[in-house]
Scaffold this motif. Structure first.
Motif, PDB file in Angstrom:
ATOM      1  N   GLU A   1      -2.301  13.024  -5.731  1.00  0.00           N
ATOM      2  CA  GLU A   1      -3.477  12.336  -6.250  1.00  0.00           C
ATOM      3  C   GLU A   1      -3.467  10.872  -5.801  1.00  0.00           C
ATOM      4  O   GLU A   1      -4.468  10.337  -5.345  1.00  0.00           O
ATOM      5  CB  GLU A   1      -3.459  12.423  -7.781  1.00  0.00           C
ATOM      6  CG  GLU A   1      -4.779  12.067  -8.429  1.00  0.00           C
ATOM      7  CD  GLU A   1      -4.687  12.212  -9.949  1.00  0.00           C
ATOM      8  OE1 GLU A   1      -3.821  13.008 -10.403  1.00  0.00           O
ATOM      9  OE2 GLU A   1      -5.437  11.526 -10.664  1.00  0.00           O
ATOM     10  N   ARG A   2      -2.326  10.258  -5.923  1.00  0.00           N
ATOM     11  CA  ARG A   2      -2.223   8.850  -5.559  1.00  0.00           C
ATOM     12  C   ARG A   2      -2.420   8.644  -4.066  1.00  0.00           C
ATOM     13  O   ARG A   2      -3.015   7.648  -3.641  1.00  0.00           O
ATOM     14  CB  ARG A   2      -0.864   8.294  -6.017  1.00  0.00           C
ATOM     15  CG  ARG A   2      -0.580   6.883  -5.609  1.00  0.00           C
ATOM     16  CD  ARG A   2      -1.656   5.909  -6.045  1.00  0.00           C
ATOM     17  NE  ARG A   2      -1.669   5.696  -7.495  1.00  0.00           N
ATOM     18  CZ  ARG A   2      -2.697   5.158  -8.155  1.00  0.00           C
ATOM     19  NH1 ARG A   2      -3.786   4.775  -7.502  1.00  0.00           N
ATOM     20  NH2 ARG A   2      -2.635   5.012  -9.469  1.00  0.00           N
ATOM     21  N   LEU A   3      -1.924   9.578  -3.274  1.00  0.00           N
ATOM     22  CA  LEU A   3      -2.106   9.469  -1.821  1.00  0.00           C
ATOM     23  C   LEU A   3      -3.589   9.530  -1.490  1.00  0.00           C
ATOM     24  O   LEU A   3      -4.068   8.868  -0.569  1.00  0.00           O
ATOM     25  CB  LEU A   3      -1.361  10.603  -1.109  1.00  0.00           C
ATOM     26  CG  LEU A   3       0.164  10.485  -1.132  1.00  0.00           C
ATOM     27  CD1 LEU A   3       0.814  11.763  -0.634  1.00  0.00           C
ATOM     28  CD2 LEU A   3       0.616   9.301  -0.283  1.00  0.00           C
ATOM     29  N   GLU A   4      -4.283  10.321  -2.265  1.00  0.00           N
ATOM     30  CA  GLU A   4      -5.732  10.453  -2.122  1.00  0.00           C
ATOM     31  C   GLU A   4      -6.417   9.148  -2.506  1.00  0.00           C
ATOM     32  O   GLU A   4      -7.235   8.610  -1.767  1.00  0.00           O
ATOM     33  CB  GLU A   4      -6.195  11.584  -3.056  1.00  0.00           C
ATOM     34  CG  GLU A   4      -7.586  12.080  -2.794  1.00  0.00           C
ATOM     35  CD  GLU A   4      -7.562  13.203  -1.754  1.00  0.00           C
ATOM     36  OE1 GLU A   4      -8.631  13.715  -1.458  1.00  0.00           O
ATOM     37  OE2 GLU A   4      -6.462  13.536  -1.252  1.00  0.00           O
ATOM     38  N   LEU A   5      -6.045   8.643  -3.667  1.00  0.00           N
ATOM     39  CA  LEU A   5      -6.711   7.466  -4.239  1.00  0.00           C
ATOM     40  C   LEU A   5      -6.394   6.178  -3.494  1.00  0.00           C
ATOM     41  O   LEU A   5      -7.216   5.280  -3.421  1.00  0.00           O
ATOM     42  CB  LEU A   5      -6.274   7.284  -5.701  1.00  0.00           C
ATOM     43  CG  LEU A   5      -6.813   8.274  -6.724  1.00  0.00           C
ATOM     44  CD1 LEU A   5      -6.145   8.044  -8.075  1.00  0.00           C
ATOM     45  CD2 LEU A   5      -8.327   8.161  -6.840  1.00  0.00           C
ATOM     46  N   GLY A   6      -5.191   6.088  -2.957  1.00  0.00           N
ATOM     47  CA  GLY A   6      -4.774   4.820  -2.379  1.00  0.00           C
ATOM     48  C   GLY A   6      -4.323   3.870  -3.471  1.00  0.00           C
ATOM     49  O   GLY A   6      -4.372   4.201  -4.656  1.00  0.00           O
TER      50      GLY A   6
ATOM     51  N   GLY B   1       0.799  -1.217   0.000  1.00  0.00           N
ATOM     52  CA  GLY B   1       0.000   0.000   0.000  1.00  0.00           C
ATOM     53  C   GLY B   1       0.828   1.262   0.000  1.00  0.00           C
ATOM     54  O   GLY B   1       0.328   2.346   0.285  1.00  0.00           O
ATOM     55  N   LEU B   2       2.104   1.122  -0.285  1.00  0.00           N
ATOM     56  CA  LEU B   2       2.992   2.288  -0.333  1.00  0.00           C
ATOM     57  C   LEU B   2       3.161   2.736  -1.782  1.00  0.00           C
ATOM     58  O   LEU B   2       3.788   2.044  -2.575  1.00  0.00           O
ATOM     59  CB  LEU B   2       4.345   1.911   0.268  1.00  0.00           C
ATOM     60  CG  LEU B   2       5.469   2.936   0.178  1.00  0.00           C
ATOM     61  CD1 LEU B   2       5.068   4.246   0.825  1.00  0.00           C
ATOM     62  CD2 LEU B   2       6.729   2.395   0.839  1.00  0.00           C
ATOM     63  N   PRO B   3       2.592   3.877  -2.138  1.00  0.00           N
ATOM     64  CA  PRO B   3       2.639   4.315  -3.528  1.00  0.00           C
ATOM     65  C   PRO B   3       4.064   4.670  -3.978  1.00  0.00           C
ATOM     66  O   PRO B   3       4.820   5.273  -3.225  1.00  0.00           O
ATOM     67  CB  PRO B   3       1.779   5.582  -3.545  1.00  0.00           C
ATOM     68  CG  PRO B   3       1.201   5.736  -2.200  1.00  0.00           C
ATOM     69  CD  PRO B   3       1.896   4.814  -1.260  1.00  0.00           C
ATOM     70  N   VAL B   4       4.367   4.275  -5.189  1.00  0.00           N
ATOM     71  CA  VAL B   4       5.651   4.625  -5.789  1.00  0.00           C
ATOM     72  C   VAL B   4       5.374   5.325  -7.108  1.00  0.00           C
ATOM     73  O   VAL B   4       4.501   4.901  -7.862  1.00  0.00           O
ATOM     74  CB  VAL B   4       6.513   3.374  -6.048  1.00  0.00           C
ATOM     75  CG1 VAL B   4       7.809   3.747  -6.757  1.00  0.00           C
ATOM     76  CG2 VAL B   4       6.810   2.645  -4.750  1.00  0.00           C
TER      77      VAL B   4
END
Lengths: 339, 339
Positions: free
Chosen positions: A308-313, A137-140
């Motif tokens: 955006e990605r932090l928002e989306l998951g 679950g850690l976005p890259v």
DNA sequence: CTGTTAGCGCCTTCAA
DNA sequence: TTGAAGGCGCTAACAG
């Protein structure tokens, strides 16, 4: 350093309510005023470590790059950091020194440190370490260089198309014998794809001798530039697929006192003068024709994508890929052969 | 993600003992083996956030600089980060964009985030924000620039002495009319102190017209270089007190096609070619004579000093000041007037 | 050297 | 909407 308990005592409002207030949730007007007064009086500040323990958010983003002294990165990082800071995020810098092992270990360290996301300019050929992060679950977000067969958010530039267009333009100017100096990096291979397609589309015969591949870890680009320059009936134009190759060309030019474009024409894929305090490089006339990358924009877009990605998951992960446009600047370093 | 409790259950050893083991303290051989086995089996990793909550150590250092696209900083930061990483510290980067207000607010943010120390290249004239940190027990190390009247650890170079020596050497080469272009930065004022002392010691008359002060935020150095160059019976040598002034000189040289040192001699205080991918700047011959700073060493020493201070704490604070030596490289850009 | 016992400061159920 | 209570994962003080 006062804690939320101090605010509780000072204000007479329970710490749960205070915590809610701190998160911007609804609180009665009366309580809001009491809380704000107490906070101001005590100069209370939320302890991000304590709050991170429960929420496992650190408001920190890791930036993993091969080499910060590569002039490509600082302007990007600067803008990225600025944008993220505006949204309350800090940026941890991690320079892996062009060492693939360190790239992986640094990623793991950052994951363990519970950063909320990672911006990565990878030197890897496989994406196992990235997938590991995504699974947790850690976005890259990949910066500049994609990893083959890895589905992942990314921000790149139009390496293929811009090279194609630029080479087409050179061909239209009358160049038929075109050489290239390039490395094995992802970006270079994209650029060379554009290069080759242009030759093909314009029916230019390929000459394998004109293609000089350089291993940047062990070899000096100028040697290969020199090879092309000194070839009898060699190319009339050299395409330098990145700044290091361009530097090789500058060296040869200065050392051998090459006349550009009389002796040979040059086109470079990269910003010829990146740093504000080194813009004088462009004063060596004529400046090389170049395809320049919008560094600041890359940083900004990377930040936006990250937010955006932090928002989306990362559930139902559908990678977002942003490709920014480069700018072709033709100077007299490429001769007009039509006349 | 397994926790210390899982390790406790798996190993049968209490979590305190495990915690001690994790901190490298003594544990019986039997327990050590049990713990290591359990940790490996569970792939347990210590949660630095949780441990930071109690120990109020985050193993993170803040680096606060005016502008990361200034080529001076990346090599320093790279080495600093590398050294600190070897000792388990991460590095948070904070670029305050040459804005004093942001410098202060960034420092506060970092303090609130509970970094363990701050490396600061300050643009401030007073050190209130730094003292605030020190009072809270948060070590600050000043990088490159001191703050007047502030007692604080620091790492700088021998600005005064190196300038003095270099100017003396020029005088010995026969130069009598010596001009300078400089800014109001701390480093520049130190360098100019050395400059003036040299003239004084060598009994050179001062000519105020030869001293050109530049406000780098609003003015262009090349204008002032040009002033000196175009002065009738002007200076025979220009001292550029930092790289920006040196760039001004390069610009004038390239644009007006100046002959160095026939038209005028030039000496620059700063690394003429800092970046590995821009070393070609030194190929513009003759390379300017320069006083270069040991960037990597600055980074390394800053890290060592930081580690030492973290060890010592800030009680009974006695500032440690490190001054590194620069290297004078005389080239033919300074004419020998004795002949 | 070990385990027990309390927290670190905050967030989050839960019942009110 | 609020407050009480419990815990996030780890460390530190204490008695043994």
């Amino acid at each position: 350093m006062s804690t939320i308990i101090d605010v509780e005592n000072e204000s007479g409002v329970s710490k749960s309510t205070i915590s809610r207030y701190l998160q911007g949730r609804n609180v009665t007007e009366v309580n809001r005023i009491k809380i704000e007064k107490a906070i101001k009086k005590l100069d209370y500040k939320l302890n991000p470590i304590a709050s991170g323990l429960k929420s496992s958010k650190t408001n920190t983003i890791g930036v993993v790059i091969p080499d910060i002294t590569d002039s490509f990165f600082p302007p990007i990082i600067k803008e990225f950091e600025r944008c993220m800071a505006e949204h309350g995020y800090h940026t941890i810098l991690s320079d892996y020194g062009n060492d693939r092992c360190r790239e992986v270990s640094q990623m793991n360290l950052l994951a363990n440190k519970k950063v909320d996301g990672i911006l990565l300019a990878s030197a890897s050929v496989n994406g196992d370490h990235v997938e590991l992060c995504l699974e947790q679950g850690l976005p890259v977000i990949l910066l500049d260089r994609l990893i083959p067969e890895l589905k992942c958010d990314s921000i790149t530039v139009d390496n293929y198309q811009a090279s194609y267009n630029a080479i087409c333009k050179c061909i239209e100017l009358g160049h038929r014998e075109i050489g290239a100096v390039y490395s094995g990096y992802y970006t270079d291979s994209e650029r060379m794809r554009g290069f080759k397609k242009a030759l093909q589309d314009k029916n230019i015969k390929k000459n394998p001798d004109y293609l000089q591949k350089v291993n940047l870890n062990t070899e000096s680009p100028e040697v290969f530039v020199k090879k092309l320059v000194e070839m009898k009936s060699g190319p009339t134009l050299i395409f330098c697929s990145n700044i290091y190759m361009g530097i090789g060309a500058i060296k040869v030019r200065l050392q051998d006192n090459l006349k550009i474009p009389d002796d040979i024409s040059v086109l470079v894929f990269d910003n010829v003068a990146t740093f504000p305090n080194q813009e004088y490089v462009s004063l060596i006339k004529p400046e090389f024709s170049s395809i320049s990358q919008p560094l600041k924009e890359i940083g900004r877009n990377a930040a936006q994508l990250m937010l955006e990605r932090l928002e989306l998951g990362t559930d139902n992960y559908k990678p977002i890929n942003i490709e920014l446009k480069t700018t072709l600047k033709m100077t007299s370093s490429v001769a007009d052969k039509k006349n």
